[in-house]
Design an enzyme around this catalytic site. Sequence first.
Site, PDB file in Angstrom:
ATOM      1  N   GLY B  12       0.820  -1.218   0.000  1.00 50.73           N
ATOM      2  CA  GLY B  12       0.000   0.000   0.000  1.00 50.73           C
ATOM      3  C   GLY B  12       0.851   1.265   0.000  1.00 50.73           C
ATOM      4  O   GLY B  12       2.077   1.197   0.075  1.00 50.73           O
ATOM      5  N   SER B  39      -1.011 -11.208  -2.746  1.00 54.33           N
ATOM      6  CA  SER B  39       0.399 -10.905  -3.010  1.00 54.33           C
ATOM      7  C   SER B  39       1.348 -11.923  -2.374  1.00 54.33           C
ATOM      8  O   SER B  39       2.498 -12.056  -2.813  1.00 54.33           O
ATOM      9  CB  SER B  39       0.740  -9.519  -2.453  1.00 54.33           C
ATOM     10  OG  SER B  39      -0.042  -8.538  -3.066  1.00 54.33           O
ATOM     11  N   CYS B 149      -2.488  12.216  10.281  1.00 49.94           N
ATOM     12  CA  CYS B 149      -1.476  13.090   9.659  1.00 49.94           C
ATOM     13  C   CYS B 149      -1.659  14.575   9.976  1.00 49.94           C
ATOM     14  O   CYS B 149      -0.699  15.282  10.283  1.00 49.94           O
ATOM     15  CB  CYS B 149      -1.468  12.889   8.150  1.00 49.94           C
ATOM     16  SG  CYS B 149      -3.091  12.908   7.377  1.00 49.94           S
ATOM     17  N   GLY B 180      -2.907  11.753   1.180  1.00 48.16           N
ATOM     18  CA  GLY B 180      -3.453  11.298   2.453  1.00 48.16           C
ATOM     19  C   GLY B 180      -4.587  10.298   2.309  1.00 48.16           C
ATOM     20  O   GLY B 180      -4.874   9.550   3.233  1.00 48.16           O
ATOM     21  N   HIS B 242       0.354  18.805   3.972  1.00 47.52           N
ATOM     22  CA  HIS B 242      -0.872  19.414   4.476  1.00 47.52           C
ATOM     23  C   HIS B 242      -0.573  20.840   4.948  1.00 47.52           C
ATOM     24  O   HIS B 242       0.403  21.078   5.658  1.00 47.52           O
ATOM     25  CB  HIS B 242      -1.407  18.618   5.670  1.00 47.52           C
ATOM     26  CG  HIS B 242      -2.011  17.297   5.308  1.00 47.52           C
ATOM     27  ND1 HIS B 242      -2.228  16.879   4.017  1.00 47.52           N
ATOM     28  CD2 HIS B 242      -2.475  16.276   6.103  1.00 47.52           C
ATOM     29  CE1 HIS B 242      -2.786  15.681   4.026  1.00 47.52           C
ATOM     30  NE2 HIS B 242      -2.939  15.289   5.271  1.00 47.52           N
ATOM     31  N   THR B 329       2.730  12.209   4.495  1.00 49.16           N
ATOM     32  CA  THR B 329       3.035  10.772   4.461  1.00 49.16           C
ATOM     33  C   THR B 329       4.395  10.459   5.090  1.00 49.16           C
ATOM     34  O   THR B 329       4.698   9.303   5.320  1.00 49.16           O
ATOM     35  CB  THR B 329       2.951  10.182   3.027  1.00 49.16           C
ATOM     36  OG1 THR B 329       3.937  10.817   2.199  1.00 49.16           O
ATOM     37  CG2 THR B 329       1.580  10.401   2.427  1.00 49.16           C
TER      38      THR B 329
END
Lengths: 349, 349, 349, 349
Positions: B12, B39, B149, B180, B242, B329
């Site tokens: 991810g 996976s 975040c 985000g 952000h 992130t």
Amino acid sequence: MVRNVCVLGATGMVGQRFIQLLSQVPDFNIVNVAASEKSAGKRYEDAVTWHQTTPIPEEVRDMRIVNTNPDEISDDVDFVFASLPAQLAEPVEAAFAEKYIVASNASVNRMKENIPLVIPEVNPEHLEMMELQKDINGWDGCIVTNPNCSTIALTLTLKPLFDKYTFKRVSVTTMQAVSGAGYNGVPSMGIVDNLIPYIGGEEEKMQSETLHLLGKVNGGLVDRANFPLSASCNRVAVVDGHTESVSIEFEEDITVDDIEKTLSEFRGLPQERNLSFAPKQPVIVRKEEDRPQPRMDRDAGHGMSVSVGRVREDVFDNSFKYTLVGHNTIRGAAGASILNAQLISELYL
Amino acid sequence: MVRNVCVLGATGMVGQRFIQLLSQVPDFNIVNVAASEKSAGKRYEDAVTWHQTTPIPEEVRDMRIVNTNPDEISDDVDFVFASLPAQLAEPVEAAFAEKYIVASNASVNRMKENIPLVIPEVNPEHLEMMELQKDINGWDGCIVTNPNCSTIALTLTLKPLFDKYTFKRVSVTTMQAVSGAGYNGVPSMGIVDNLIPYIGGEEEKMQSETLHLLGKVNGGLVDRANFPLSASCNRVAVVDGHTESVSIEFEEDITVDDIEKTLSEFRGLPQERNLSFAPKQPVIVRKEEDRPQPRMDRDAGHGMSVSVGRVREDVFDNSFKYTLVGHNTIRGAAGASILNAQLISELYL
Amino acid sequence: MVRNVCVLGATGMVGQRFIQLLSQVPDFNIVNVAASEKSAGKRYEDAVTWHQTTPIPEEVRDMRIVNTNPDEISDDVDFVFASLPAQLAEPVEAAFAEKYIVASNASVNRMKENIPLVIPEVNPEHLEMMELQKDINGWDGCIVTNPNCSTIALTLTLKPLFDKYTFKRVSVTTMQAVSGAGYNGVPSMGIVDNLIPYIGGEEEKMQSETLHLLGKVNGGLVDRANFPLSASCNRVAVVDGHTESVSIEFEEDITVDDIEKTLSEFRGLPQERNLSFAPKQPVIVRKEEDRPQPRMDRDAGHGMSVSVGRVREDVFDNSFKYTLVGHNTIRGAAGASILNAQLISELYL
Amino acid sequence: MVRNVCVLGATGMVGQRFIQLLSQVPDFNIVNVAASEKSAGKRYEDAVTWHQTTPIPEEVRDMRIVNTNPDEISDDVDFVFASLPAQLAEPVEAAFAEKYIVASNASVNRMKENIPLVIPEVNPEHLEMMELQKDINGWDGCIVTNPNCSTIALTLTLKPLFDKYTFKRVSVTTMQAVSGAGYNGVPSMGIVDNLIPYIGGEEEKMQSETLHLLGKVNGGLVDRANFPLSASCNRVAVVDGHTESVSIEFEEDITVDDIEKTLSEFRGLPQERNLSFAPKQPVIVRKEEDRPQPRMDRDAGHGMSVSVGRVREDVFDNSFKYTLVGHNTIRGAAGASILNAQLISELYL
């Protein structure tokens, strides 16, 4: 009754919007377009770099541009729509006001003695200052101004609440479209994958103009509304449409429903008088959790309505938040002046 | 001392960030990467759609992905970095915590009894809850979480002010990057020439997590800080970073200089201990009138510093406004977990 | 004469465009809207996430959505407008064609035997295949398809040149809007400060459909035009409006003026017959050095005209280049089907 | 050996890139920064509006800016890096060349007699013109130029193919980043939800410079390569990184594998000599169906590699298409000059 009009600064961004919008309103007839010396004498189409998405209106395409000089425009002009660079606005608007009613977008004259700063749905009674202005200056015409783009959208939503309730404080954070700065105002290097948390003078304008608009005329002056209002202004990657995140603390104990109802039901003088450029509903309340959005909602009411959504309780006592979107170059600039002129035409001519 | 680590949700967006960042920190050694059944068994390079702008680290490229199952990972793992879908996080993190220290990004466990929610510069003392958590559950490991975040960036700037002054109220309006929401989270139709004035659950998280972080541990619970905090959250066309427009009302009569000095001089335990992933300066104060900007400032301190600018008086009594930018992130997700792990490694292992 | 119509896939992006556009055309009357089982039975307004910038048309707002089943729609429907997911289109369109004329956007039926693939200005004579299609299948209705969005814009500009001159080769590189992929088609992470140089199947569609459209009907088949055509397709950060950079090598020795004149003067059957949905001028030639641009020119002719600019000599023998912009969801999708239906209504009903 | 360098136009966009990049290369030592009169005498930090995302390098921050005058810079300067406005470049670069080696980005000198236009991996042998240039002008220094940004990326991919095969024709359509036009070059009104299909002079530059670079030195002139090359240039909403869609028709019958292998294996003199600023691999071949993408791939090889993907057969005989991405302000501007200087330093000093 059809009014003859002249557009000053006719090749600029707001000037183009004036021409685009005026050509769609049957009660105005463009008889002159004026611009800088560089353009004077040229056909409008040859002088302008047209940035609107509809074509240049037929009736203006071949018009010769005149100098920005009251002597060069037609005697039978009723309204002069002005969007001039800041440094020119003061002397030029005064010169035109000797003879004509000037509907101005410039900030320099907005809060001067005797000069009305008006949003037709909010404070039409401020227009009464026009007479005093004429008398004192010995002019046949006068200057009428409209507020800054982000102020107009905000104040349209504050007005019905302000009339009904008492504000303890108001905070607003804006996310403003790039068109507000003119075609060359915001470099793409500043706005692609970025935003700019600063717009020169904007916070001060919002903070003072809003209170002025909600104030009461007292001779040639205005007794401003008396509540603290804080504005934080940001520029974001949106072409048209300012978004504002608003929080209001009230004296009264009210509900989300009270606010939504008050905003939805709000109608002003332009609606009562059925002015053709007035939106049916000045403020539209949306119930989706993720609206209003600028690209989706800026054209509501042909760009003359403000859309409000996400009305919800805030964490402070008797406090509520909402988000609004308004079209900055229609309701927030050219359309504002046009609606001012329609109202004056209806009430005073 | 080098710690062995495993990354859950390794394919991810946040999982990829974990792998990218961990490969740059010599004190961590990736020994396992886990992902969904789809996976598992594949080489990492074959299973992932890599969205980082640096290549997949050599040491992970050929690693076989294991199932998200504590039995499939190496016994000598010290930390498990988890960024799992909301519905999976709760049971899976608990299963891994029986044996390992889980550094979690999931919101579900953030404010549960005995589980520390930590920003190393803000509330390292909350880590003391780890012991109680192990005891009560009979686990060898435990869960440590990091906040949302936008909360992390905000709280890093509030902490030094909160320690020195008394807040009467805080308001924040965010303009958040699209990353985000994960790679597929925000459709481009929603963000090109647009913004979205809503992020599901975000305002609630900011309002509760911030007060939790500034609170005091009381057994397995936290006595939250006690001031009203209002958050309004928006999504804008920015990839990473952000931006938050903040207003604080203080009890005390202070100055812009007081605030800028307090923010600039702020250092926390990670700085004292010289943790390699800690930025030299957690909060950087900028003096330009139009900064911080997300594209320009998100990478400050390798993405681990928060940049603050436009510190100015607000219109309310003893009130000040500023704008902050933090990398959502890095400091706001993967980097936050890594710094938590470094601190635990330093203090407890 | 007013035709009754049904829209399949009515809640999707193209379905919404159908409803928006059809409500503006007096010769069509929407009597049914169909969607998936999930939506069937609901009021349209309740089932749809409306992504158009004009409100849901009054007459559709309260309509009950029916299942995508020929038995559930009104017997007096004349046209069924279909924009269905690829895997459904083939069986569903065939089922409706037993009784109704289906105007389809799906690619699956575009180049099948007996099924006309039509742009009304380009190859209206291909509609003659409808009869054979009805006979062979024993249907009362039939399927008529329109091409891929980028093909339509390109072919409208090629057609008048193809009729007059001989092409040795054609190359086109597209820069396509995100709306072409549906609301959720392109993640913002892929398009902010980025572009994607790949659109699955698009190059193949452009290369085959264009030659098909310029070909001649031969029974139930089409003898394709015979020149090499190369397409390279890219996705860029534009909401609506595909831009295409075209190069044509001719057999003949012609001039920029010849091309501009041929394109400007081009009129097709829809213009001759004055179909209300047809643009006055299918191809508009612009002379500015930096036009057409998607945001500025996509709405030309209410989104049904293609704008061409920068017609200039290329470096190869008898070669010319130009840039075109066409609205991908109006001229390139819903509007294309509507114009097909208007032409059929005019010629065959 | 460390070389002393001076940067002209040091406060502009490319000048800033020079300073950022040079500070990362140990073999260059910035001893002077020059700018316009307006800035001369000021500290660099005070004069510049720094638009890079890394801080101003320590060693330059406090440097006093000198006038753009050869008499004001240090005698021991080895290289002068110049990125000057077009109208200044010609006289100023000549004045500096009397004494110094000028590595120039300006287009005005690119194809003059005796002045080498060089990409180190492509045509290092063109540097032999330096001697003739010195002799004829009686200078101690000389001017060496690098090509236009979009030309550099293209030519790096053409060179290895050109050496092995014969081109019948080449076509390229570019999608270029806004940074190529300087900070204020592209207004955001032109690029948000839009693209601009025109860049003044760019197509001509690509068409002539590429053939020049692939040509052979003949005294002080260059016999250009002899194949037709067509360029179409567009500006898109990307900050950094030019994307180019290329088609080549060969005389020979080759395969996709031949092309990918030739590009991947390509190494030039900078790689042989292990120049520190040279990328390990000048051209990186990617196999994903949707790469290269500008945001993802512009930083490959620290911005000095060009990424190629989607190598595939074209519809014409012996023709192939591919997409490339190169960093326009690193490999395409400042980095190009720096690599030229490294090569000159290695070969001639």
